[in-house]
Enzyme design. Structure first.
Site, PDB file in Angstrom:
ATOM      1  N   ASP A 181      39.056  19.355  29.631  1.00 17.72           N
ATOM      2  CA  ASP A 181      38.345  20.468  29.130  1.00 17.72           C
ATOM      3  C   ASP A 181      39.308  21.441  28.803  1.00 17.72           C
ATOM      4  O   ASP A 181      40.306  21.754  29.315  1.00 17.72           O
ATOM      5  CB  ASP A 181      37.372  21.051  30.171  1.00 17.72           C
ATOM      6  CG  ASP A 181      36.163  20.426  30.050  1.00 17.72           C
ATOM      7  OD1 ASP A 181      35.671  19.597  28.996  1.00 17.72           O
ATOM      8  OD2 ASP A 181      35.396  21.104  30.948  1.00 17.72           O
TER       9      ASP A 181
ATOM     10  N   ARG B 179      30.618  23.432  37.371  1.00 16.48           N
ATOM     11  CA  ARG B 179      31.553  22.526  36.796  1.00 16.48           C
ATOM     12  C   ARG B 179      32.987  22.089  37.619  1.00 16.48           C
ATOM     13  O   ARG B 179      33.406  21.071  37.403  1.00 16.48           O
ATOM     14  CB  ARG B 179      32.003  22.740  35.464  1.00 16.48           C
ATOM     15  CG  ARG B 179      30.844  22.883  34.373  1.00 16.48           C
ATOM     16  CD  ARG B 179      31.247  23.186  33.027  1.00 16.48           C
ATOM     17  NE  ARG B 179      32.158  22.156  32.649  1.00 16.48           N
ATOM     18  CZ  ARG B 179      31.577  21.069  31.785  1.00 16.48           C
ATOM     19  NH1 ARG B 179      30.567  20.815  31.907  1.00 16.48           N
ATOM     20  NH2 ARG B 179      32.591  20.254  31.290  1.00 16.48           N
TER      21      ARG B 179
ATOM     22  N   PRO C  54      30.055  45.213  33.070  1.00 12.96           N
ATOM     23  CA  PRO C  54      31.108  45.034  31.938  1.00 12.96           C
ATOM     24  C   PRO C  54      32.467  45.727  32.439  1.00 12.96           C
ATOM     25  O   PRO C  54      33.452  45.670  31.646  1.00 12.96           O
ATOM     26  CB  PRO C  54      30.480  45.786  30.931  1.00 12.96           C
ATOM     27  CG  PRO C  54      29.357  46.589  31.327  1.00 12.96           C
ATOM     28  CD  PRO C  54      28.877  45.970  32.673  1.00 12.96           C
TER      29      PRO C  54
ATOM     30  N   GLU D 151      20.873  51.698  33.509  1.00 16.99           N
ATOM     31  CA  GLU D 151      22.419  52.279  33.250  1.00 16.99           C
ATOM     32  C   GLU D 151      23.475  51.566  34.425  1.00 16.99           C
ATOM     33  O   GLU D 151      24.810  52.089  34.368  1.00 16.99           O
ATOM     34  CB  GLU D 151      22.327  53.739  33.515  1.00 16.99           C
ATOM     35  CG  GLU D 151      21.487  54.631  32.371  1.00 16.99           C
ATOM     36  CD  GLU D 151      21.970  54.361  30.927  1.00 16.99           C
ATOM     37  OE1 GLU D 151      23.081  54.224  30.752  1.00 16.99           O
ATOM     38  OE2 GLU D 151      21.209  54.040  30.201  1.00 16.99           O
TER      39      GLU D 151
HETATM   40  N1  SAM Z   1      26.378  51.813  31.623  1.00 19.91           N
HETATM   41  C1  SAM Z   1      27.030  50.415  31.976  1.00 19.91           C
HETATM   42  C2  SAM Z   1      28.169  50.430  31.649  1.00 19.91           C
HETATM   43  O1  SAM Z   1      28.568  50.979  30.449  1.00 19.91           O
HETATM   44  O2  SAM Z   1      29.178  50.002  32.338  1.00 19.91           O
HETATM   45  C3  SAM Z   1      26.167  49.227  31.493  1.00 19.91           C
HETATM   46  C4  SAM Z   1      24.732  48.961  32.104  1.00 19.91           C
HETATM   47  S1  SAM Z   1      24.251  47.400  31.127  1.00 19.91           S
HETATM   48  C5  SAM Z   1      23.117  48.028  30.236  1.00 19.91           C
HETATM   49  C6  SAM Z   1      23.233  46.957  32.663  1.00 19.91           C
HETATM   50  C7  SAM Z   1      23.691  45.773  33.459  1.00 19.91           C
HETATM   51  O3  SAM Z   1      23.944  44.663  32.609  1.00 19.91           O
HETATM   52  C8  SAM Z   1      24.743  46.159  34.128  1.00 19.91           C
HETATM   53  O4  SAM Z   1      24.562  46.529  35.388  1.00 19.91           O
HETATM   54  C9  SAM Z   1      25.415  44.593  34.649  1.00 19.91           C
HETATM   55  O5  SAM Z   1      24.672  44.087  35.507  1.00 19.91           O
HETATM   56  C10 SAM Z   1      24.755  43.807  33.338  1.00 19.91           C
HETATM   57  N2  SAM Z   1      26.140  43.687  32.187  1.00 19.91           N
HETATM   58  C11 SAM Z   1      25.984  44.205  30.888  1.00 19.91           C
HETATM   59  N3  SAM Z   1      27.117  43.795  30.414  1.00 19.91           N
HETATM   60  C12 SAM Z   1      27.772  42.826  31.044  1.00 19.91           C
HETATM   61  C13 SAM Z   1      28.874  42.044  31.065  1.00 19.91           C
HETATM   62  N4  SAM Z   1      29.594  42.348  29.817  1.00 19.91           N
HETATM   63  N5  SAM Z   1      29.334  41.110  31.948  1.00 19.91           N
HETATM   64  C14 SAM Z   1      28.595  41.227  33.075  1.00 19.91           C
HETATM   65  N6  SAM Z   1      27.490  41.968  33.360  1.00 19.91           N
HETATM   66  C15 SAM Z   1      26.988  42.727  32.181  1.00 19.91           C
END
Ligand code: SAM
Length: 245
Positions: A167, A152, A87, A114
């Site tokens: 698109d 795509r 994220p 995490e």
């Molecule tokens: N503690 C982390 C943070 O706040 O940045 C979030 C960890 S999340 C619970 C677990 C995993 O989900 C991340 O390591 C990532 O690979 C994936 N993930 C969660 N949200 C995401 C997003 N918006 N985009 C891409 N991957 C995401």
């Protein structure tokens, strides 16, 4: 083009890639998708991929060793890009999808818990990608979104009948409205211009509708578009019409 996904839950992808355009593209050899179990790159008998975070917080974090080992054994020489789904990454959009489609191999690392030891971001990956400002429990759905959107843009994956040309976002505008049978649905009629047979008129109407939709729903993307003379004219028509109504 080849995608390599590194995950602790390979089963998640089975049905996601077993239908529609993605399946066809794999069958025709236009794209290849390999899913790798991160646990296959561990050295201990419990195949442990995670450990407690230093500093005493709750939860678990992916250890760097299996991720480095997996990427180093999967990454191919040449145009390959290693991406971590997180994220905290760059927001994924059509432009980034188009850029990724220029690589021969895209490796997608899916985190869980995490997240992933920071040294993976610092010393291993080329790009961090987020699919939106919210937190998922794992990177798998995000990886699937990336595979689908990037594919795509791989030549031949999307047929002529499903062209990416108009698109939303590929033209810098949202797509124009589309209609099919019936011509009259509960009294809501399909715009008559679409039955005129006049292709120029239809094209102009579609452009006007795309501009109108973008102006109403995503004025931010319209701001970054270099407008043609025709588009400027259509926009002032739209603004006049808005004033009148
Ligand atoms: N503690 C982390 C943070 O706040 O940045 C979030 C960890 S999340 C619970 C677990 C995993 O989900 C991340 O390591 C990532 O690979 C994936 N993930 C969660 N949200 C995401 C997003 N918006 N985009 C891409 N991957 C995401």
């Amino acid at each position: 083009m080849r995608f390599d996904i590194i995950t602790i839950f390979p089963g998640i992808f089975e049905s996601l890639f077993a239908a529609g355009i993605i399946k066809k593209a794999q069958d025709k050899g236009m794209i290849e998708i390999q899913v790798h179990n991160l646990r296959d790159y561990t050295a201990d008998k419990y195949r442990q991929v995670d450990d407690r975070p230093y500093g005493g917080l709750e939860g678990m974090v992916f250890k760097p060793e299996p991720v480095f080992k997996a990427v180093e054994s999967i990454r191919q020489p040449g145009r390959s890009l290693v991406c971590l789904l997180t994220p905290q990454g760059e927001l994924f959009n059509s432009k980034l999808a188009e850029k990724l489609a220029t690589y021969r191999q895209v490796v997608l690392v899916c985190g869980r818990y995490e997240g992933v030891d920071e040294r993976v971001s610092e010393y291993l990956v080329d790009e961090e990608i987020s699919i939106g400002d919210y937190v998922l429990s794992g990177g798998e759905l995000a990886a699937a979104v990336v595979v689908e959107a990037v594919s795509r843009f791989v030549p031949g994956v999307v047929g002529r009948e499903e062209s990416v040309r108009h698109d939303s976002f590929s033209t810098g505008l949202l797509d124009f409205p589309q209609y099919t049978r019936p011509r009259d649905f509960l009294g809501h009629k399909v715009p008559s211009v679409l039955f005129s047979g006049d292709h120029q008129k239809i094209a102009r109407w579609r452009l006007k509708m795309a501009l109108e939709k973008t102006l109403a729903k995503r004025p931010d993307i319209l701001k970054s578009r270099k407008l043609s003379e025709e588009e400027k004219k259509l926009l002032s028509e739209i603004q006049e019409e808005r004033k009148e109504s």
